[in-house]
Design a protein around this motif. Structure first.
Motif, PDB file in Angstrom:
ATOM      1  N   LYS A   2      34.849  31.046  46.875  1.00  0.00           N
ATOM      2  CA  LYS A   2      34.830  31.866  47.912  1.00  0.00           C
ATOM      3  C   LYS A   2      33.615  32.183  48.761  1.00  0.00           C
ATOM      4  CE  LYS A   2      38.502  34.575  45.589  1.00  0.00           C
ATOM      5  NZ  LYS A   2      39.038  35.613  44.884  1.00  0.00           N
ATOM      6  N   ASP A   3      33.642  32.137  50.081  1.00  0.00           N
ATOM      7  CA  ASP A   3      32.452  32.364  50.976  1.00  0.00           C
ATOM      8  C   ASP A   3      32.163  33.762  51.097  1.00  0.00           C
ATOM      9  OD1 ASP A   3      32.454  29.668  51.597  1.00  0.00           O
ATOM     10  OD2 ASP A   3      33.569  29.853  53.340  1.00  0.00           O
TER      11      ASP A   3
ATOM     12  N   SER C  37      35.567  38.890  43.930  1.00  0.00           N
ATOM     13  CA  SER C  37      35.667  39.814  45.294  1.00  0.00           C
ATOM     14  C   SER C  37      34.553  39.631  46.002  1.00  0.00           C
ATOM     15  CB  SER C  37      36.139  41.192  45.000  1.00  0.00           C
ATOM     16  OG  SER C  37      37.654  41.160  44.571  1.00  0.00           O
ATOM     17  N   PRO C  38      34.313  38.585  47.141  1.00  0.00           N
ATOM     18  CA  PRO C  38      33.178  38.657  47.700  1.00  0.00           C
ATOM     19  C   PRO C  38      33.007  40.004  48.703  1.00  0.00           C
ATOM     20  CG  PRO C  38      34.373  36.668  48.029  1.00  0.00           C
ATOM     21  CD  PRO C  38      35.026  37.641  47.266  1.00  0.00           C
ATOM     22  N   THR C  44      35.528  39.376  37.623  1.00  0.00           N
ATOM     23  CA  THR C  44      36.159  39.649  36.573  1.00  0.00           C
ATOM     24  C   THR C  44      35.931  38.366  35.665  1.00  0.00           C
ATOM     25  OG1 THR C  44      37.800  40.942  37.628  1.00  0.00           O
ATOM     26  CG2 THR C  44      38.541  40.269  35.574  1.00  0.00           C
ATOM     27  N   ALA C  45      35.891  38.587  34.156  1.00  0.00           N
ATOM     28  CA  ALA C  45      35.553  37.671  33.279  1.00  0.00           C
ATOM     29  C   ALA C  45      36.226  38.059  31.819  1.00  0.00           C
ATOM     30  CB  ALA C  45      34.271  37.071  33.236  1.00  0.00           C
ATOM     31  N   TYR C  46      36.413  36.690  31.328  1.00  0.00           N
ATOM     32  CA  TYR C  46      36.722  36.856  29.964  1.00  0.00           C
ATOM     33  C   TYR C  46      35.768  36.265  28.961  1.00  0.00           C
ATOM     34  CZ  TYR C  46      40.350  37.655  26.480  1.00  0.00           C
ATOM     35  OH  TYR C  46      41.314  38.130  25.452  1.00  0.00           O
ATOM     36  N   PHE C 115      33.929  44.126  36.577  1.00  0.00           N
ATOM     37  CA  PHE C 115      32.411  44.554  37.261  1.00  0.00           C
ATOM     38  C   PHE C 115      32.637  44.775  38.604  1.00  0.00           C
ATOM     39  CE2 PHE C 115      31.939  41.519  33.928  1.00  0.00           C
ATOM     40  CZ  PHE C 115      30.971  41.996  33.011  1.00  0.00           C
ATOM     41  N   LEU C 116      32.010  45.854  38.904  1.00  0.00           N
ATOM     42  CA  LEU C 116      31.742  46.333  40.498  1.00  0.00           C
ATOM     43  C   LEU C 116      30.172  46.037  40.567  1.00  0.00           C
ATOM     44  CD1 LEU C 116      32.391  46.902  43.260  1.00  0.00           C
ATOM     45  CD2 LEU C 116      32.180  49.640  42.593  1.00  0.00           C
TER      46      LEU C 116
END
Lengths: 156, 156, 156, 156
Positions: A2-3, C37-38, C44-46, C115-116
């Motif tokens: 994603k950019d 989410s750019p 988000t990860a596992y 994460f944010l």
């Protein structure tokens, strides 16, 4: 892959004023949409509120922040009713869940506001009548631009 | 049971101007902190940037939105270098990951800006030198207020 | 006119495990990137954390939420040191500004986390050494996928 | 001076199951509230969805992310209808504006989900009937806890 999201710039005074829906306000409020963030669900707009105008009752679902750049704004009834009365230049933070039964402008006023999430306009007993988020404001703004005579349209 | 966050109001012109750290800027930039949101990690400030001033190289970790209320701001090198040149009243959206090697003010300027997440000031090769988020700006602002003579202090 | 962001689905057990950088952890931690989410700067990860593994000291710049699905995780030193000890199935909220000098796994463990904003890995005296946000994790994940033999690669 | 938000830990299997409102779902869905963030307007919950259960039509106002930990979930009609069919362990991202006319569980299922902003439950023609955000879920959860016999109540 994603950019990074593209940066944006808007020459605020070159944008036309759109009428804000009469179903949600009174007294001739006009607005300009400056930005929508479809991923977060946030959006940013500039409002022109003539003396005597007001917004109908609504709930801020997410936080909103304003900069009153001109005039005066009575929020949550104004200071005398336990709310705030902003006088330009004034900054306000409206929290998630804030209910604004009336936001009124006793003098000609303008403000800039960033919103996270939608406004939910409500009936006096709190039932939702309209959900106004990034999708709805973008749709309304695009419909307004499409209705303008060609010479006033903003280049894409 | 968690409460709704309190609404806030700040009379912008009644707040004092704090000097912005010389280690992160040049030319006498001053600022006022208007709001921090400790939960989201967002913050809002107003900046006064004299002719010839600039911010050092930094990366916006989260999105930032500005309203230039006075003057002119060259972002990402300005329009001639492929960036943007804002002219008041101008709105800009700087995206998460935006790297600003220099943000410069060719004339006396002022802007309002909302930030989600920290600015990371960097060396020319991109190494982090300072992380400036809600905690750091609140700490710097409180230290500034504490350093002011009593008659200039804002009532709590 | 901006489009609604596309929905996504990831079959978690079909994704390969990537080694988590040795410079930021110890003991063989592996991970899978599920989402970035750019626009918000969230990701988000596992994670798969063998007995005895740990993450190096870091600060959560924005809020993070985890679901420990297997094993045990000592956060902020664990319960005995005033932090939390999560036991699967356990949920935790780590706030913006939370400093984790060590996050350790006394038994084989797995957790999912949103994460944010970035993690900032730090030296013992709090200086930033690496900023790990959506861009960095996406880059690391893509580099890992590109390094995998063809038969293990996920179809685009 | 605002404090950093407190970290939280919830032992997921020690929390009771509350019935999810019959007006918004069918087939005996139960849930546990794990977290609310009043400032951002985000919230996190765990759902238990028996075979044959479903959620009524709703719109995600902000992004939502789920981890299906057990069973199967047909989202946006399921894969055969152009949506997604999650199979545990499965991850999904539902974007701001996503309309879910039906979310159905063909087998006994469980999922964890983080939400930014409210769900707006809607009539078949898209009119809002209920706005379910952090305030509403916190209120419903507290009412449920208050209704439980003392020996099942969670210590404060």
């Amino acid at each position: 892959m994603k950019d990074q999201i593209a940066e944006e710039y808007v020459q605020v005074d070159a944008e036309p004023w759109a009428p804000f829906p009469e179903a949600l306000s009174a007294g001739g409020i006009r607005w300009k949409l400056l930005h929508v963030s479809p991923e977060m669900g946030s959006w940013t707009a500039y409002f022109d509120c003539p003396k005597g105008s007001s917004f109908n009752a609504h709930i801020h679902q997410g936080p909103g922040e304003y900069l009153l750049t001109k005039g005066r704004m009575d929020v949550r009834g104004g200071k005398d009713a336990g709310g705030d009365t902003a006088v330009a230049p004034g900054y306000g933070y409206e929290s998630s869940g804030a209910r604004h039964d009336q936001t009124a402008f006793p003098v000609d006023s303008e403000f800039y506001m960033t919103f996270l999430g939608p406004l939910v306009f409500i009936t006096p007993d709190g039932q939702p009548v309209a959900v106004v988020g990034w999708k709805e404001v973008q749709g309304a703004w695009q419909a307004f631009l499409a209705s303008q005579p060609a010479q006033q349209k903003k280049a894409a």
